[in-house]
Design a protein around this motif. Structure first.
Motif, PDB file in Angstrom:
ATOM      1  N   ILE A   1       0.837  -1.201   0.000  1.00 57.21           N
ATOM      2  CA  ILE A   1       0.000   0.000   0.000  1.00 57.21           C
ATOM      3  C   ILE A   1       0.874   1.255   0.000  1.00 57.21           C
ATOM      4  O   ILE A   1       0.532   2.268  -0.616  1.00 57.21           O
ATOM      5  CB  ILE A   1      -1.003  -0.016   1.183  1.00 57.21           C
TER       6      ILE A   1
ATOM      7  N   VAL B   1       1.854   1.864  -3.464  1.00 56.67           N
ATOM      8  CA  VAL B   1       0.692   2.355  -4.216  1.00 56.67           C
ATOM      9  C   VAL B   1       0.525   3.853  -3.978  1.00 56.67           C
ATOM     10  O   VAL B   1       0.316   4.630  -4.913  1.00 56.67           O
ATOM     11  CB  VAL B   1      -0.588   1.593  -3.797  1.00 56.67           C
ATOM     12  N   LEU B   2       0.651   4.269  -2.711  1.00 56.25           N
ATOM     13  CA  LEU B   2       0.482   5.689  -2.401  1.00 56.25           C
ATOM     14  C   LEU B   2       1.580   6.527  -3.060  1.00 56.25           C
ATOM     15  O   LEU B   2       1.323   7.624  -3.559  1.00 56.25           O
ATOM     16  CB  LEU B   2       0.456   5.897  -0.880  1.00 56.25           C
TER      17      LEU B   2
ATOM     18  N   LEU C   1       0.627   6.776  -6.677  1.00 55.00           N
ATOM     19  CA  LEU C   1      -0.485   7.713  -6.871  1.00 55.00           C
ATOM     20  C   LEU C   1      -0.013   9.153  -6.712  1.00 55.00           C
ATOM     21  O   LEU C   1      -0.478  10.060  -7.400  1.00 55.00           O
ATOM     22  CB  LEU C   1      -1.606   7.427  -5.871  1.00 55.00           C
TER      23      LEU C   1
END
Lengths: 245, 556
Positions: B228, B231-232, B235
């Motif tokens: 995660i 992913v952040l 993004l």
């Protein structure tokens, strides 16, 4: 987990060694062991999912404490009605999923297929409503990035809203970053779930899962409920922070 | 008959024969390999892949050492150097060290050691290999497209705002390879819980299995957090969300917390399976049960648990509060306790054992010495005052290379030599492999010991150039690295050679006690003809001697 074609390559040896019930993979001793292993594996997978979302919940916890006014202001721009309807839709989809598992257990092919399709429909309805909400954010310039605008938080048009100092208003971008990251990851899980549901429906038409071997349906049910539970946490955290009284 | 004097002679190998049918010659087509569900074949697929990535990572290491031969940046431009050490770190950690022992030896041996026909989820096992390869391809793509220069740590806001390199591609590769690791860990945990043969209780499990169990817990709980986090970061780079971006109110320190929440336990993911190998090797070549079996088993679990609560010691100089630094410092020191329990118990196992110096044992001795140094310098770094002086210097580099290369890689090579006869049915050449073990050890000491001194004197890590007074020690280190390279190339040459020309090993060339040694080498596809029934403790050499005496074969 149930087409033996790939994993064998030792079929002949096994055929010599012993015969076993249909659906029992060769490396398991009993059907119970196989079912136990599958459900244990699924629970472990859900544990990894908890850790995956846990990173974002951690970030939420920190920033909500730091930037509480910005989080309240951000929260108040969300459409609480769409959020509530979506919560109901999702809980209903969990019910239909549970009914699908029950139908598989009762070996009712027709109702299994019906409930699976209902689950798909409700899942798609959720995503549809979610995309309406996302579109709203684009119009209001609440999507983090280059087009983000704090105008509405510094000079709110809504008479009930509290105007924020520009410094705190900047922090609403953190709120919306988390909003999009968390609901986006949740939606991604929904999309994956719906894709798997489509496969399950096709297989169910072929007579799978209603012949006493329903581990796959059971375990997928766990996944679907898990995705539902994530939303049950997201909804109050994102939509219900000190709404206007 | 006491367990210490039963076996001092290895069995006669001249009469040994390869089994007529085994997992390698069951089928020959490429498809039978690429679509296999057999844990042994998947282990072999992993073995080839990680060897490939090890040599890519090694090539980058060579470039680093060549660059540091001279004080100026003569070989590579500084930004190229940044890309080179980043790729070295990313490839070595995510594509070699994390999968090294678990995905090869663990995959091959865990089902056999517990008396099962396969892992619980053969298809997921195969999927994990494909994910690993896909992740590896993404990382290679990032490299070929122009590289990534964040270091393996992806520090924000450097990685999100200031670099124009292929951060997202590399992060995606790590994300995918991370899922390979999660699936391997998940498979191991379920297998160890649900697939044990009758009589194989938890405290009859070989310590190899305990070590992998502990490492699997870390893989399953830690890796998703890294996923995660990446992913952040991705993004943030692509659409500009602001979770770690200070200009939008985000906090880069949060990235550090989330990143190290995985990446510190990750070092235990890497070392625990290595320790697991060492327990087997030391017991076998001392012909003694591992001293304090229960303590060693629980120390693995203790390392896994403590390992989750020490991550902020990577952040002492990053502005975390003094109080939390104090707590994390204390917890860091606590990890030394279970690690020391292991070292002392291995030493006590050697005491009065019938020790022989086969190649795996030489590597294991190398592990003991180098890991102890690496571990103790870890305690230096865990104390805050020392850490402020030593962090981000070559002292850190030396410390983790002692643990990861001196510890883990030595353990990996020990295990590879130890189980090579089981995996392939043939012995590696004896004397040249001993030479390789010694050369590796000497090369290692010359490469990394000077780096402790360099770091203590203040040479920072991750710079393409350095003041001229550091040159002597750097030349020493580079010279050592070339010896080390020879040590690693030798097995690369004689292992494939042995596939054809090695002596036939027989079922149990080491007279070891594990279930894997009681079946044919190489094993049958389904491992056991009949499910074994276990009626003895692990490392019971008396039981083995009785077995041999009566020529009773439980299996095969």
């Amino acid at each position: 987990m149930d087409s033996p074609a790939i994993a064998t390559g030792n079929g002949e040896v096994l055929a010599e060694a012993h015969a076993h019930p249909a659906h029992l993979r060769h490396h398991f001793e009993t059907v119970e062991q196989q079912r136990d292993a599958a459900s244990f594996g699924m629970w472990l997978f859900l544990l990894t999912e908890v850790m995956f979302f846990g990173g974002m919940f951690m970030a939420y916890l920190v920033y909500r404490n730091w930037y509480h006014p910005a989080f309240v202001a951000g929260c108040n721009t969300l459409n609480i009605w769409l959020g509530t309807i979506n919560t109901v839709v999702l809980i209903c989809s969990s019910l239909t999923m549970a009914m699908a598992v029950y139908s598989a257990e009762m070996r009712r092919k027709k109702s299994l297929i019906t409930y699976l399709i209902l689950t798909i429909v409700l899942g798609i309805a959720f995503l549809g409503i979610k995309s309406v909400e996302y579109a709203e954010k684009f119009e209001l310039h609440h999507v983090p990035g280059a087009s983000f605008s704090i105008e509405q938080f510094v000079h709110p048009t809504n008479p009930k809203a509290v105007a924020l100092a520009p410094d705190m208003a900047e922090k609403t971008q953190v709120y919306f970053s988390l909003y999009f990251a968390m609901t986006g990851m949740h939606a991604l899980h929904m999309i994956i779930g719906i894709t798997i549901l489509l496969i399950l429906v096709v297989r169910a038409f072929g007579g799978a899962y209603t012949d006493g071997h329903m581990t796959t349906i059971e375990n997928f049910g766990l996944y679907w409920h898990f995705v539902d539970i994530i939303w049950i946490f997201l909804f109050p955290l994102l939509y219900l922070i000190s709404r206007y009284r | 008959m006491s367990s210490t004097n039963t076996i001092v002679q290895l069995p006669d190998q001249s009469t040994a024969q390869l089994p007529r049918k085994h997992y390698l010659n069951q089928e020959h087509t490429l498809k039978s390999w690429l679509l296999t569900g057999d844990h042994k074949r998947i282990a072999m697929l992993y073995l080839f892949s990680i060897t490939f990535f090890f040599f890519i990572g090694g090539a980058f290491a060579s470039l680093i050492r060549l660059q540091l031969l001279t004080p100026g940046s003569d070989l590579l431009a500084p930004d190229t150097y940044n890309k080179v050490f980043s790729m070295h770190g990313i490839v070595m950690i995510f594509l070699f060290l994390v999968p090294s022992v678990p995905a090869t030896l663990g995959n091959f041996l865990i089902p056999i050691m517990i008396g099962a026909k396969d892992l619980a989820f053969p298809k997921i096992n195969l999927l994990s290999w494909y994910l690993f390869i896909a992740g590896g391809l993404f990382i290679l793509a990032a490299m070929i497209l122009g590289g990534v220069d964040t270091g393996w740590t992806f520090t924000t806001p450097l990685s999100t705002h200031y670099l124009n390199t292929h951060v997202v591609t590399a992060a995606l590769g790590i994300f995918i390879a991370g899922f390979a690791s999660i699936l391997t860990g998940l498979n191991f945990i379920v297998t160890i819980h649900r697939m044990r043969a009758p009589g194989m209780t938890w405290f009859r499990l070989p310590l190899f299995v305990w070590g992998h169990y502990a490492a699997s817990i870390l893989m399953v709980l830690g890796t998703p957090v890294l996923a995660i986090t990446l992913v952040l970061v991705a993004l943030e780079r692509t659409i500009g969300i602001g979770v770690f971006d200070p200009t939008k109110g985000g906090d880069p320190l949060l990235f550090q917390h989330l990143f190290w929440f995985y990446s510190h336990p990750a070092v235990y993911i890497m070392i625990l399976p290595g320790m697991a190998v060492i327990s087997e090797v030391i017991s076998t070549f001392s012909r003694k049960r591992v001293f304090g079996y229960t303590a060693v088993a629980f120390s693995s679990v203790a390392i896994a648990i403590f390992g989750f609560f020490v991550w902020a010691h990577h952040m002492f100089i990053m502005g975390i509060s003094n109080y939390s630094a104090l707590v994390f410092s204390l917890l860091t020191m606590l990890v030394a306790v279970p690690s020391a329990i292991k070292i002392f118990n291995w030493a006590a196992t050697l005491y009065k054992g019938s020790i022989t110096f086969e190649t795996p044992m030489l590597y294991a001795f190398g592990f003991l010495g180098l890991f102890t140094i690496g571990g103790l310098t870890g305690v230096f770094l865990g104390s805050m005052g020392m850490d402020v002086h030593l962090t981000e210097t070559y002292f850190i580099v030396a410390h983790f290379h002692f643990v990861m290369v001196g510890g883990m890689l030595m353990a990996y090579l020990a295990g590879l030599h130890f189980w090579w006869p089981k995996m392939t049915g043939r012995m590696y050449p004896e004397s040249i492999s001993k030479l390789a073990a010694v050369v590796t050890f000497i090369g290692f000491i010359f490469t990394f010991f000077p780096q402790f001194v360099l770091g203590y004197l203040g040479m920072p890590r991750r710079y393409a150039s350095y003041p001229p007074e550091f040159q002597v020690l750097n030349v020493l280190s580079t010279a050592g690295a070339s010896i080390l390279a020879v040590g690693y190339l030798l097995p690369m040459l004689y292992m494939p050679w042995s596939l054809k020309y090695g002596k036939i090993a027989g079922n149990n060339p080491w007279q070891a006690t594990g279930l894997e040694w009681q079946i044919t080498s190489p094993p049958l596809t389904e491992n056991f003809v009949e499910t074994p029934i276990v009626d003895h403790e692990a490392y019971d050499y008396e039981w083995l001697a009785n077995q041999t005496e009566h020529e009773v074969k439980t299996v095969g």
